[in-house]
Design an enzyme around this catalytic site. Structure first.
Site: not given
Ligand code: PMP
Length: 282
Positions: A31, A177
């Site tokens: 997604y 993260e």
């Molecule tokens: N890590 C995880 C596990 C996430 O779900 C997200 C959110 N999509 C992110 C990092 C940050 O990614 P982005 O900046 O592309 O939204």
């Protein structure tokens, strides 16, 4: 409200999922969440690229080119009059009799997208949020933006139950993260964030921030950092498509910098806003 289902824009209430859709049964799909400011999609090309890459990494090939997807998403935005909010888009391996093995033959993937209205999280951006620490119990392909989010959900729920916004995950002593964000620290004036490997999602917002650091002479490095370094950090912040650059002002009940957002975090918020203006004209 309208939704996109396999290339057609239809009434959202008409967009139905089969009980044997592999996304529904196995989480067998990927997604994206794309932010919309001023009716325009922010970092769209990067999101589409990651979407295709995630899909390919599990052997799903999209039936649309990036140009076609862009047109479809634009039409959806217009149909739904979306000014500020998000687009949610997912693709699954399609509908087939339940079996762990991938279906053979010509099973078309199921592509779905819809829109969600939502303002920018101005309070969180201004005052910051609190977080907890939790062991990262997820699998070893966190670089794929998979529909399987149970590890992330359990982490986020734990944070929420403790009145916190985010759970900072770690594998042993190494910080990976957030449950739905990337984590940054500032140490000796240098911005540090986990390198983009199989243990984290390569955040689009993270990449924008790295770019902004480089262009504005803010020292930055991508490397694994430890819980001890997190504990001693001068500043901590998280990034995501919906949370942008959000200061973290406390972890496990301990305040960071007396509980106020730090100067480098604030500088990056300013630069990020300018980037939104540049791309979306707000
Ligand atoms: N890590 C995880 C596990 C996430 O779900 C997200 C959110 N999509 C992110 C990092 C940050 O990614 P982005 O900046 O592309 O939204």
């Amino acid at each position: 409200e309208f939704a996109l289902l396999n290339g057609e824009i239809i009434e959202r209430s008409e967009a139905k999922v089969d009980v044997e859709d592999r996304g529904y049964q196995f989480g067998d799909g990927v997604y994206e969440v794309i932010r919309v400011y001023n009716g325009k999609m922010f970092t769209l090309a990067e999101h589409l690229k990651r979407f295709v890459k995630s899909a390919e990494s599990i052997g799903i090939s999209l039936k649309y080119t990036s140009e076609q997807l862009t047109d479809l998403l634009r039409n959806l935005l217009i149909k739904n009059n979306l000014v500020t909010g998000n687009i949610y888009m997912q693709v699954t391996r399609g509908i087939a009799p339940r079996n762990h093995v991938f279906p053979t033959g010509n099973v078309p993937p199921t592509l779905v997208a819809y829109t969600i209205k939502g303002v920018r999280p101005l309070d969180n951006l201004k005052t910051g949020v609190r977080a907890i620490l939790t062991e990262d119990i997820r699998w070893l392909r966190c670089d794929i933006k998979s529909l399987n989010l149970l590890g992330n959900l359990l982490a986020k729920q734990k944070a929420s139950e403790q009145g916190c916004f985010e759970a900072i995950q770690h594998r042993g002593q190494d910080v990976t993260e957030g449950s739905s964000s990337n984590i940054f620290i500032v140490k000796n004036g240098t911005v540090i964030t986990h390198e983009s490997n199989n243990l984290i999602l390569k955040g689009i917002t993270k990449d924008v921030i790295l770019d902004l650091c480089i262009k504005n002479n803010i020292p930055v490095i991508e490397r694994t950092f430890s819980l001890a370094e997190l504990d001693e950090a001068e500043e901590v912040f998280l990034s995501s498509t919906t949370a942008e650059v959000t200061p973290i002002i406390g972890i496990n009940g301990k305040k960071i910098r007396e509980g106020v957002p730090g100067p480098i975090t604030k500088k990056l918020q300013e630069l990020f806003e300018k980037e939104i203006e540049k791309q979306c004209g707000v």
